[in-house]
Design a protein around this motif. Structure first.
Motif, PDB file in Angstrom:
ATOM      1  N   VAL A 188     -25.345  23.279  14.328  1.00 37.18           N
ATOM      2  CA  VAL A 188     -26.672  23.578  13.776  1.00 37.18           C
ATOM      3  C   VAL A 188     -27.036  22.455  12.817  1.00 37.18           C
ATOM      4  CG1 VAL A 188     -25.665  25.140  12.001  1.00 37.18           C
ATOM      5  CG2 VAL A 188     -28.119  25.251  12.527  1.00 37.18           C
ATOM      6  N   PHE A 189     -28.249  21.932  12.978  1.00 34.86           N
ATOM      7  CA  PHE A 189     -28.771  20.817  12.178  1.00 34.86           C
ATOM      8  C   PHE A 189     -29.871  21.364  11.272  1.00 34.86           C
ATOM      9  CE2 PHE A 189     -30.121  16.553  11.157  1.00 34.86           C
ATOM     10  CZ  PHE A 189     -31.494  16.613  11.062  1.00 34.86           C
ATOM     11  N   MET A 190     -29.775  21.018   9.976  1.00 28.56           N
ATOM     12  CA  MET A 190     -30.771  21.543   9.042  1.00 28.56           C
ATOM     13  C   MET A 190     -31.303  20.478   8.106  1.00 28.56           C
ATOM     14  SD  MET A 190     -28.499  24.860   8.061  1.00 28.56           S
ATOM     15  CE  MET A 190     -26.985  23.992   8.517  1.00 28.56           C
ATOM     16  N   TYR A 191     -32.604  20.440   7.908  1.00 25.22           N
ATOM     17  CA  TYR A 191     -33.196  19.711   6.809  1.00 25.22           C
ATOM     18  C   TYR A 191     -34.244  20.629   6.176  1.00 25.22           C
ATOM     19  CZ  TYR A 191     -33.162  15.631   3.920  1.00 25.22           C
ATOM     20  OH  TYR A 191     -32.935  14.781   2.864  1.00 25.22           O
ATOM     21  N   PRO A 192     -33.841  21.505   5.269  1.00 23.64           N
ATOM     22  CA  PRO A 192     -34.746  22.531   4.730  1.00 23.64           C
ATOM     23  C   PRO A 192     -35.714  21.969   3.692  1.00 23.64           C
ATOM     24  CG  PRO A 192     -32.590  22.731   3.696  1.00 23.64           C
ATOM     25  CD  PRO A 192     -32.477  21.623   4.706  1.00 23.64           C
ATOM     26  N   GLY A 235     -40.716  19.749   4.026  1.00 28.51           N
ATOM     27  CA  GLY A 235     -39.415  19.244   4.485  1.00 28.51           C
ATOM     28  C   GLY A 235     -39.486  17.735   4.540  1.00 28.51           C
ATOM     29  N   LYS A 236     -38.426  17.086   5.015  1.00 27.85           N
ATOM     30  CA  LYS A 236     -38.423  15.616   5.103  1.00 27.85           C
ATOM     31  C   LYS A 236     -38.863  15.138   6.486  1.00 27.85           C
ATOM     32  CE  LYS A 236     -35.686  11.445   4.989  1.00 27.85           C
ATOM     33  NZ  LYS A 236     -34.393  10.763   4.780  1.00 27.85           N
ATOM     34  N   LEU A 237     -38.454  15.875   7.515  1.00 22.45           N
ATOM     35  CA  LEU A 237     -38.654  15.378   8.880  1.00 22.45           C
ATOM     36  C   LEU A 237     -40.071  15.668   9.358  1.00 22.45           C
ATOM     37  CD1 LEU A 237     -35.157  16.299  10.304  1.00 22.45           C
ATOM     38  CD2 LEU A 237     -35.926  14.171   9.267  1.00 22.45           C
ATOM     39  N   ARG A 238     -40.521  14.845  10.338  1.00 21.30           N
ATOM     40  CA  ARG A 238     -41.899  14.929  10.803  1.00 21.30           C
ATOM     41  C   ARG A 238     -41.966  15.782  12.038  1.00 21.30           C
ATOM     42  NH1 ARG A 238     -39.109  10.660   8.591  1.00 21.30           N
ATOM     43  NH2 ARG A 238     -40.333   9.587   7.001  1.00 21.30           N
ATOM     44  N   LEU A 293     -37.662   3.904  15.513  1.00 20.15           N
ATOM     45  CA  LEU A 293     -36.249   3.710  15.195  1.00 20.15           C
ATOM     46  C   LEU A 293     -35.852   4.692  14.097  1.00 20.15           C
ATOM     47  CD1 LEU A 293     -34.230   1.843  16.540  1.00 20.15           C
ATOM     48  CD2 LEU A 293     -34.284   0.427  14.503  1.00 20.15           C
ATOM     49  N   ASP A 294     -35.379   5.855  14.554  1.00 18.29           N
ATOM     50  CA  ASP A 294     -35.014   6.896  13.598  1.00 18.29           C
ATOM     51  C   ASP A 294     -33.583   6.671  13.096  1.00 18.29           C
ATOM     52  OD1 ASP A 294     -35.647   9.648  12.424  1.00 18.29           O
ATOM     53  OD2 ASP A 294     -33.675   9.904  13.348  1.00 18.29           O
ATOM     54  N   GLY A 295     -33.421   6.904  11.796  1.00 19.39           N
ATOM     55  CA  GLY A 295     -32.091   6.718  11.211  1.00 19.39           C
ATOM     56  C   GLY A 295     -31.874   5.284  10.759  1.00 19.39           C
ATOM     57  N   SER A 296     -32.993   4.582  10.550  1.00 19.21           N
ATOM     58  CA  SER A 296     -32.868   3.127  10.340  1.00 19.21           C
ATOM     59  C   SER A 296     -32.077   2.767   9.085  1.00 19.21           C
ATOM     60  CB  SER A 296     -34.260   2.473  10.302  1.00 19.21           C
ATOM     61  OG  SER A 296     -35.072   3.112   9.357  1.00 19.21           O
ATOM     62  N   ILE A 321     -25.846  19.230   7.444  1.00 18.15           N
ATOM     63  CA  ILE A 321     -26.852  19.275   6.385  1.00 18.15           C
ATOM     64  C   ILE A 321     -26.426  18.275   5.317  1.00 18.15           C
ATOM     65  CG2 ILE A 321     -25.733  21.086   4.957  1.00 18.15           C
ATOM     66  CD1 ILE A 321     -28.593  22.296   4.591  1.00 18.15           C
ATOM     67  N   ASN A 322     -27.390  17.733   4.574  1.00 23.58           N
ATOM     68  CA  ASN A 322     -27.038  16.788   3.508  1.00 23.58           C
ATOM     69  C   ASN A 322     -26.665  17.599   2.259  1.00 23.58           C
ATOM     70  OD1 ASN A 322     -26.929  15.015   1.347  1.00 23.58           O
ATOM     71  ND2 ASN A 322     -28.532  13.673   2.173  1.00 23.58           N
ATOM     72  N   MET A 323     -25.382  17.789   2.051  1.00 20.89           N
ATOM     73  CA  MET A 323     -24.864  18.651   0.976  1.00 20.89           C
ATOM     74  C   MET A 323     -25.253  18.153  -0.412  1.00 20.89           C
ATOM     75  SD  MET A 323     -23.301  21.309   2.134  1.00 20.89           S
ATOM     76  CE  MET A 323     -22.380  21.861   0.704  1.00 20.89           C
ATOM     77  N   ARG A 373     -20.689  18.001   9.585  1.00 26.74           N
ATOM     78  CA  ARG A 373     -20.990  16.623   9.945  1.00 26.74           C
ATOM     79  C   ARG A 373     -22.322  16.236   9.310  1.00 26.74           C
ATOM     80  NH1 ARG A 373     -16.624  16.505  11.242  1.00 26.74           N
ATOM     81  NH2 ARG A 373     -15.535  15.950  13.183  1.00 26.74           N
ATOM     82  N   TRP A 374     -22.473  14.986   8.841  1.00 23.10           N
ATOM     83  CA  TRP A 374     -23.783  14.484   8.435  1.00 23.10           C
ATOM     84  C   TRP A 374     -23.809  12.967   8.667  1.00 23.10           C
ATOM     85  CZ3 TRP A 374     -28.233  16.636   8.357  1.00 23.10           C
ATOM     86  CH2 TRP A 374     -29.341  15.972   7.811  1.00 23.10           C
ATOM     87  N   VAL A 375     -24.512  12.546   9.711  1.00 19.42           N
ATOM     88  CA  VAL A 375     -24.557  11.131  10.081  1.00 19.42           C
ATOM     89  C   VAL A 375     -25.764  10.456   9.430  1.00 19.42           C
ATOM     90  CG1 VAL A 375     -24.555   9.536  12.075  1.00 19.42           C
ATOM     91  CG2 VAL A 375     -23.535  11.807  12.306  1.00 19.42           C
ATOM     92  N   ALA A 376     -26.736  11.265   8.990  1.00 18.50           N
ATOM     93  CA  ALA A 376     -28.010  10.765   8.452  1.00 18.50           C
ATOM     94  C   ALA A 376     -28.776   9.996   9.521  1.00 18.50           C
ATOM     95  CB  ALA A 376     -27.803   9.889   7.221  1.00 18.50           C
ATOM     96  N   SER A 377     -28.589  10.416  10.759  1.00 19.16           N
ATOM     97  CA  SER A 377     -29.365   9.884  11.882  1.00 19.16           C
ATOM     98  C   SER A 377     -29.623  11.051  12.813  1.00 19.16           C
ATOM     99  CB  SER A 377     -28.579   8.781  12.597  1.00 19.16           C
ATOM    100  OG  SER A 377     -29.326   8.281  13.687  1.00 19.16           O
ATOM    101  N   MET A 378     -30.869  11.553  12.794  1.00 16.32           N
ATOM    102  CA  MET A 378     -31.157  12.801  13.523  1.00 16.32           C
ATOM    103  C   MET A 378     -30.794  12.705  15.000  1.00 16.32           C
ATOM    104  SD  MET A 378     -34.805  14.741  13.900  1.00 16.32           S
ATOM    105  CE  MET A 378     -34.878  16.512  14.228  1.00 16.32           C
ATOM    106  N   VAL A 379     -31.056  11.522  15.602  1.00 17.03           N
ATOM    107  CA  VAL A 379     -30.791  11.385  17.040  1.00 17.03           C
ATOM    108  C   VAL A 379     -29.303  11.593  17.321  1.00 17.03           C
ATOM    109  CG1 VAL A 379     -30.964   9.834  19.037  1.00 17.03           C
ATOM    110  CG2 VAL A 379     -32.760   9.837  17.329  1.00 17.03           C
TER     111      VAL A 379
HETATM  112  P1  P6P Z   1     -31.049  11.828   4.246  1.00 18.16           P
HETATM  113  C1  P6P Z   1     -33.440   9.293   8.890  1.00 18.16           C
HETATM  114  O1  P6P Z   1     -34.091   8.643   7.815  1.00 18.16           O
HETATM  115  C2  P6P Z   1     -33.937  10.719   8.927  1.00 18.16           C
HETATM  116  O2  P6P Z   1     -35.311  10.754   9.124  1.00 18.16           O
HETATM  117  C3  P6P Z   1     -33.189  11.490  10.011  1.00 18.16           C
HETATM  118  O3  P6P Z   1     -32.849  10.712  11.098  1.00 18.16           O
HETATM  119  C4  P6P Z   1     -31.954  11.991   9.286  1.00 18.16           C
HETATM  120  O4  P6P Z   1     -31.458  13.205   9.827  1.00 18.16           O
HETATM  121  C5  P6P Z   1     -32.453  12.190   7.851  1.00 18.16           C
HETATM  122  O5  P6P Z   1     -33.607  11.358   7.699  1.00 18.16           O
HETATM  123  C6  P6P Z   1     -31.414  11.790   6.833  1.00 18.16           C
HETATM  124  O6  P6P Z   1     -31.937  12.114   5.572  1.00 18.16           O
HETATM  125  O7  P6P Z   1     -31.851  12.480   3.131  1.00 18.16           O
HETATM  126  O8  P6P Z   1     -29.703  12.478   4.458  1.00 18.16           O
HETATM  127  O9  P6P Z   1     -30.929  10.332   4.127  1.00 18.16           O
END
Ligand code: P6P
Length: 324
Positions: A250-254, A264-267, A109-112, A198-200, A232-238
Motif C-alpha cells: 500500500v502506497f500513501m501520501y496523505p 496532498g503532494k501528488l497531482r 520524469l517523476d521522482g527526479s 509512506i514517508n515516515m 519501503r520508501w523509494v521517493a519515486s512513485m513509479v
Molecule cells: P517525498 C517525487 O518527487 C514524488 O512526486 C513521487 O514520485 C514520490 O512518491 C514523492 O514525490 C516523494 O515525496 O516527500 O518523500 O520526497
C-alpha cells in the motif's frame, strides 16, 4: 514475444478501440525511448544536476526534468491524432492538432530527486478522448474513470513500459534492440499485504486516522492487525507502484497539517489518476480517503490530492479509519 506494436495491433481491435489510440501510445513509447537514452547515460550525457529554473509546482527543475518534458512535447506534437498536451512542467496546456481525437497528460520524469543518485525514476502518462468543441483547460478536466489509456515507463535496472487501455494491465521490457517486448500479462495486486510505503519523516504532521493506521502497522503481531509489516520508501512513485503491481503493498501520501489548503503532494491528473486506473485494472484500489480516486471531478490541471493505493484490504482499512 510480441513487440508493443504487434500487441496493440491485436489488443485494440479485440476491444473495438481505434488504431489511432495505438498511434498515440506508440508515440508515447517512442518519446520514452529518447528519455531512457538520456537517463541511462547520466553524467556522460551532461544531464545531471539542476536546470536553474522552477516549475508551476514551485519546484526547482532538474536538467532531466526539462529535457524529458521537451522530448515528450516534441515527439507528441508531431502526432496528428493528438489535440493537446498537459505536463507537470508546463503552466498551461499545449494545443497541438485541432482535429486530433486525444489528449495526453504526463509527468515527464517523476521522482527526479533520485536522478543524481541513480535511483529509478519514471514517466507517467494518461490519455483522454478530446471532447467535442474548442480545446480549453476544461477539456482536460475529466474524471480518472474516463481515461482511455494510462501507464508509465520505469527507468530502472530494466526499462519497462506498463500500460492499460481498460482491458487488463500489460508489462513490456526493453530489449537490447531498443524494442519493448511483452513480458507479463495481467499482474494482480494481492488483496492483502505485509508491506507499506509512506514517508515516515512526516509522521508528526499526519492527521489522526493516518497516525492510528501507521501505529497499528508498526505494532505488528503485538497489535490489532496481528501480523508484522515491512516498510519501503523509494521517493519515486513509479518505482513504488511498480513494486505494488508486482507483489502487493500500500502506497500513501496523505494530506497533512503542514498546509491544510494542500490536499496532498501528488497531482491528480498525471500521477494519481493514471496509477489508479492501473491499480483498479490489476484488482487493487485507490482513493483520497474520501472517494475513489477515479471518481474525483477534477477542478484544475495541477491539482494535488491525497493518495492511498494498492492492496484492496489495506486501502479499504485506512479509508474506514477516516470515516470514524
Ligand atoms: P517525498 C517525487 O518527487 C514524488 O512526486 C513521487 O514520485 C514520490 O512518491 C514523492 O514525490 C516523494 O515525496 O516527500 O518523500 O520526497
Amino acid at each position: 514475444m510480441n513487440t508493443l506494436n504487434q500487441f496493440l495491433a491485436q489488443h485494440l481491435p479485440e476491444h473495438k478501440l481505434p488504431q489511432e489510440l495505438a498511434s498515440v501510445l506508440e508515440s508515447v513509447a517512442a518519446a520514452c525511448l529518447d528519455i531512457n537514452a538520456k537517463v541511462c547515460l547520466g553524467a556522460l550525457s551532461g544531464v545531471l544536476g539542476m536546470a536553474g529554473t522552477g516549475n508551476i509546482q514551485g519546484e526547482d527543475q532538474k536538467k532531466l526534468d526539462v529535457i524529458a518534458n521537451n522530448i515528450m512535447i516534441d515527439v507528441l506534437k508531431a502526432n496528428t491524432n493528438i489535440a493537446g498536451l498537459a505536463s507537470e512542467e508546463e503552466d498551461t496546456y499545449v494545443a497541438t492538432h485541432e482535429n486530433g481525437d486525444y489528449l495526453v497528460l504526463f509527468d515527464p520524469l517523476d521522482g527526479s530527486s533520485n536522478i543524481d543518485v541513480n535511483i529509478s525514476v519514471g514517466t507517467i502518462f494518461s490519455i483522454l478522448a478530446k471532447p467535442e468543441g474548442a480545446l480549453t483547460t476544461e477539456s482536460f478536466l475529466q474524471k480518472g474513470r474516463e481515461q482511455v489509456a494510462a501507464g508509465y515507463v520505469l527507468y530502472g535496472p530494466q526499462t519497462q513500459l506498463v500500460l492499460t487501455v481498460g482491458h487488463g494491465v500489460f508489462v513490456f521490457t526493453l530489449d537490447d534492440a531498443n524494442q519493448f517486448l511483452l513480458t507479463k500479462e495481467n499482474p494482480r495486486v494481492p488483496e492483502s499485504t505485509k508491506e507499506f510505503a509512506i514517508n515516515m519523516s512526516n509522521q508528526r504532521h499526519w492527521f489522526a486516522p493516518v497516525q492510528q493506521y501507521i501505529d497499528e502497522l508498526l505494532a505488528g503481531e503485538t497489535g490489532v492487525r496481528g501480523k508484522n509489516y515491512n516498510m519501503r520508501w523509494v521517493a519515486s512513485m513509479v518505482a513504488e507502484i511498480h513494486r505494488i503491481l508486482m507483489r502487493g503493498g500500500v502506497f500513501m501520501y496523505p494530506q497533512d497539517k503542514r498546509d491544510p489548503s494542500k490536499p496532498g503532494k501528488l497531482r491528480l491528473m498525471y500521477e494519481a489518476n493514471p496509477m489508479s486506473l492501473l491499480m483498479e485494472q490489476a484488482g487493487g484500489a485507490s482513493n483520497n480517503a474520501i472517494e475513489a480516486m477515479l471518481d474525483i471531478q477534477p477542478t484544475g490541471l495541477h491539482q494535488r490530492v491525497a493518495v492511498f493505493m494498492g492492496s484492496r484490504e489495506e486501502v479499504e482499512y485506512v479509508y474506514h479509519l477516516h470515516q470514524k
